[in-house]
Design an enzyme around this catalytic site. Structure first.
Site, PDB file in Angstrom:
ATOM      1  N   TRP A  27      25.035  -9.764  11.879  1.00 15.11           N
ATOM      2  CA  TRP A  27      24.837  -8.920  10.693  1.00 15.11           C
ATOM      3  C   TRP A  27      25.912  -9.172   9.651  1.00 15.11           C
ATOM      4  O   TRP A  27      25.623  -9.226   8.452  1.00 15.11           O
ATOM      5  CB  TRP A  27      24.739  -7.442  11.072  1.00 15.11           C
ATOM      6  CG  TRP A  27      23.466  -7.181  11.815  1.00 15.11           C
ATOM      7  CD1 TRP A  27      23.319  -6.834  13.120  1.00 15.11           C
ATOM      8  CD2 TRP A  27      22.127  -7.306  11.298  1.00 15.11           C
ATOM      9  NE1 TRP A  27      21.985  -6.737  13.451  1.00 15.11           N
ATOM     10  CE2 TRP A  27      21.234  -7.017  12.361  1.00 15.11           C
ATOM     11  CE3 TRP A  27      21.592  -7.638  10.059  1.00 15.11           C
ATOM     12  CZ2 TRP A  27      19.842  -7.047  12.209  1.00 15.11           C
ATOM     13  CZ3 TRP A  27      20.202  -7.673   9.899  1.00 15.11           C
ATOM     14  CH2 TRP A  27      19.351  -7.381  10.975  1.00 15.11           C
ATOM     15  N   ASP A  58      29.497  -1.572   7.053  1.00 18.16           N
ATOM     16  CA  ASP A  58      28.120  -1.461   7.535  1.00 18.16           C
ATOM     17  C   ASP A  58      28.175  -0.692   8.855  1.00 18.16           C
ATOM     18  O   ASP A  58      28.613  -1.218   9.871  1.00 18.16           O
ATOM     19  CB  ASP A  58      27.547  -2.872   7.745  1.00 18.16           C
ATOM     20  CG  ASP A  58      26.130  -2.859   8.324  1.00 18.16           C
ATOM     21  OD1 ASP A  58      25.627  -1.768   8.654  1.00 18.16           O
ATOM     22  OD2 ASP A  58      25.536  -3.947   8.449  1.00 18.16           O
ATOM     23  N   LYS A 113      18.431   4.029  13.477  1.00 20.18           N
ATOM     24  CA  LYS A 113      19.136   4.045  14.768  1.00 20.18           C
ATOM     25  C   LYS A 113      19.619   5.469  15.045  1.00 20.18           C
ATOM     26  O   LYS A 113      18.982   6.189  15.797  1.00 20.18           O
ATOM     27  CB  LYS A 113      20.270   3.030  14.770  1.00 20.18           C
ATOM     28  CG  LYS A 113      19.737   1.583  14.649  1.00 20.18           C
ATOM     29  CD  LYS A 113      20.575   0.787  13.733  1.00 20.18           C
ATOM     30  CE  LYS A 113      20.059  -0.556  13.311  1.00 20.18           C
ATOM     31  NZ  LYS A 113      19.212  -1.340  14.150  1.00 20.18           N
TER      32      LYS A 113
HETATM   33  C1  LIG Z   1      24.551  -3.611  11.790  1.00 16.30           C
HETATM   34  C2  LIG Z   1      23.264  -3.832  11.072  1.00 16.30           C
HETATM   35  N1  LIG Z   1      23.291  -4.137   9.769  1.00 16.30           N
HETATM   36  C3  LIG Z   1      22.166  -4.341   9.075  1.00 16.30           C
HETATM   37  C4  LIG Z   1      20.922  -4.245   9.655  1.00 16.30           C
HETATM   38  C5  LIG Z   1      19.689  -4.479   8.838  1.00 16.30           C
HETATM   39  O1  LIG Z   1      19.047  -3.275   8.657  1.00 16.30           O
HETATM   40  P1  LIG Z   1      17.635  -3.124   7.942  1.00 16.30           P
HETATM   41  O2  LIG Z   1      16.607  -3.640   8.866  1.00 16.30           O
HETATM   42  O3  LIG Z   1      17.561  -1.650   7.687  1.00 16.30           O
HETATM   43  O4  LIG Z   1      17.700  -3.907   6.682  1.00 16.30           O
HETATM   44  C6  LIG Z   1      20.834  -3.909  11.010  1.00 16.30           C
HETATM   45  C7  LIG Z   1      19.513  -3.804  11.659  1.00 16.30           C
HETATM   46  O5  LIG Z   1      19.349  -3.723  12.839  1.00 16.30           O
HETATM   47  C8  LIG Z   1      22.034  -3.710  11.732  1.00 16.30           C
HETATM   48  O6  LIG Z   1      21.988  -3.406  13.033  1.00 16.30           O
END
Ligand SMILES: Cc1ncc(COP(=O)(O)O)c(C=O)c1O
Length: 361
Positions: free
Chosen positions: A103, A173, A197
Site C-alpha cells: 500500500w 494511511d 475495515k
Molecule cells: C492500508 C491500505 N491502504 C489503502 C487501501 C486501498 O483502499 P481502497 O480500496 O478503499 O481504495 C487499502 C485497502 O485494502 C489498505 O489496506
C-alpha cells in the site's frame, strides 16, 4: 435467524452483528419517518442529524482536537494517494514517503505523478518483515509532509510507534488500524482511512485533517478532490455516500457503547496474542514479521508445506471460518481480526489450526 460465519476478510470486512441488526430494523422505516436512510435527501434535517452525530461520535472516540476537520469522502483510500499531493505538495516541493509494503508503494507511485517524492526509508532490505528505525531514515530538508502507512494490510507489518518529524506534517494511511486502539491525533497533519475495515461499509473514506493544511491545493486540483471545498461544504459538495456514512455512525455508536478504543485495545491485544501465540508455538504455521512490527489487525501466516493450503482452507470453510486465504501477491493465509471480529472467532480459528496440525503436521 441464519447462523453467521466467522469472517476473517481483509476488507470489506466483518461488521458488528448488532449494527447489522439495527440497520435491518431501521431499513424500511427509519425512526417512524416512513422511509429508509437510503431514500432521504442528504440535506434533510433527518440526514444532517445522522451525519453530524456520526462525526461527533468519531470525534469522541479518537478525542479529535477542535482544530481538525473530519471529512466523509468517496473514492476510497486509493483516491487519497493522489488527493494528498494535489492538496499538500507544491509543484516545486518535495514530500517524504516511507515504503513498508504494497500500500505504501502504491501511494508512492501515485504521488510521483504530481511531484518530487523522496523515499526516505524502505523495508525492502528487511524483506518487508521489519520497519527501519527512524535513525536510518533519509529525510528531506524541507518536506511538504511525510507519508507512511501505519499498518500494511497485506504484509501484516505495523508501526508500534509514531514517527517524530517536528513541524513537518505527518500524513498516515490508517485504513486497516484506525480505531483498533487509542491514537494521539494531535501528532498528525492528516489521517485517512478507507471505511471497509474498522469503520463501516465501502464507498467511504474518512479524512481527519488539521485546519491549517486546508487551502493549499494546486489550482489544477479537481474541485471534488479539494479538501477545503469538502470541509467548507460539510463533505456535501455533492451527494455523499449517505448509507455508508449512516452505517459507519452505527459502528461508532457500537464502539462507544462497548467502552471506546481503550476497551478495543484490550480486546484486540487478547486476540492477537492468542493467534500469534498459536502460530509461534506450532511446527506447521509461521509468521516472519519482527515481533515489534506484527500487525494487530492482519495476521498473515504460512503452512510449512504449500500443498496443505487447499485442505486447510477447505476445512476452515466447512467450519464457517471464512476468507483466510492470503492476498494473491503473497500467498499463504491471512486472518484479519478487526474490531468486529470477536475473541470467540479467534478461539475457533486457533482450535481449528491445532486440530489441522494434529492431522497433517
Ligand atoms: C492500508 C491500505 N491502504 C489503502 C487501501 C486501498 O483502499 P481502497 O480500496 O478503499 O481504495 C487499502 C485497502 O485494502 C489498505 O489496506
Amino acid at each position: 435467524m441464519s447462523k453467521r460465519a466467522f469472517n476473517f476478510c481483509a476488507g470489506p470486512a466483518a461488521l458488528p452483528e448488532a449494527v447489522l441488526q439495527r440497520a435491518q430494523a431501521e431499513l424500511l422505516d427509519w425512526q417512524g419517518k416512513g422511509l429508509s436512510v437510503m431514500e432521504m435527501s442528504h440535506r434533510s434535517d433527518e440526514y444532517m442529524a445522522i451525519a453530524s452525530k456520526a462525526e461527533q461520535d468519531l470525534r469522541d472516540l479518537l478525542a479529535i482536537p477542535s482544530d481538525y476537520k473530519v471529512l466523509f469522502l468517496q473514492g476510497g483510500a486509493s483516491q487519497q494517494f493522489a488527493e494528498i499531493p494535489l492538496n499538500l505538495l507544491p509543484e516545486d516541493g518535495v514530500a517524504d514517503y516511507i515504503d513498508t509494503g504494497i500500500w505504501s508503494k502504491k501511494s508512492i507511485d501515485e504521488a510521483r505523478r504530481y511531484g518530487n517524492i523522496n523515499v526516505a526509508a524502505s523495508a525492502k532490505p528487511y524483506d518487508y518483515f521489519a520497519i527501519p528505525g527512524q535513525n536510518e531514515w533519509q529525510l528531506s530538508k524541507d518536506a511538504a509532509y511525510l507519508h507512511y502507512a501505519s499498518n500494511e494490510t497485506i504484509g501484516g507489518l505495523e508501526f508500534d510507534w509514531v514517527p517524530e518529524v517536528g513541524d513537518v506534517p505527518l500524513v498516515a494511511d490508517m485504513s486497516s488500524d484506525i480505531l483498533s486502539r487509542p491514537l494521539d491525533v494531535s501528532k498528525f497533519g492528516l489521517i485517512y482511512a478507507g471505511a471497509q475495515k474498522n469503520i463501516g461499509p465501502s464507498g467511504l473514506v474518512v479524512v481527519i485533517v488539521r485546519e491549517d493544511l486546508l487551502g493549499r491545493a494546486r489550482s489544477a486540483c479537481p474541485t471534488m478532490l479539494n479538501y477545503k471545498i469538502a470541509a467548507d461544504n460539510g463533505s456535501m459538495y455533492n451527494t455523499p455516500a449517505t448509507f455508508s456514512w449512516y452505517l459507519s455512525g452505527l459502528v461508532f455508536e457500537w464502539l462507544k457503547e462497548l467502552g471506546g478504543v481503550e476497551v478495543m485495545e484490550q480486546r484486540n491485544r487478547a486476540k492477537k496474542e492468542l493467534l500469534y501465540g498459536a502460530i509461534d508455538s506450532s511446527e506447521l504455521y509461521s509468521n516472519p514479521i519482527a515481533k515489534n512490527a506484527r500487525s494487530w489487525m492482519n495476521v498473515p501466516f504460512r503452512l510449512a508445506d504449500e500443498r496443505l493450503d487447499q485442505p486447510f482452507l477447505a476445512g476452515a470453510d466447512a467450519r464457517g471460518l471464512l476468507n483466510l486465504k492470503g492476498h494473491r501477491s503473497v500467498g499463504g493465509m491471512r486472518a484479519s481480526i478487526y474490531n468486529a471480529v470477536g475473541l470467540d472467532a479467534v478461539q475457533a480459528l486457533v482450535a481449528y489450526m491445532a486440530e489441522f496440525e494434529k492431522e497433517h503436521g
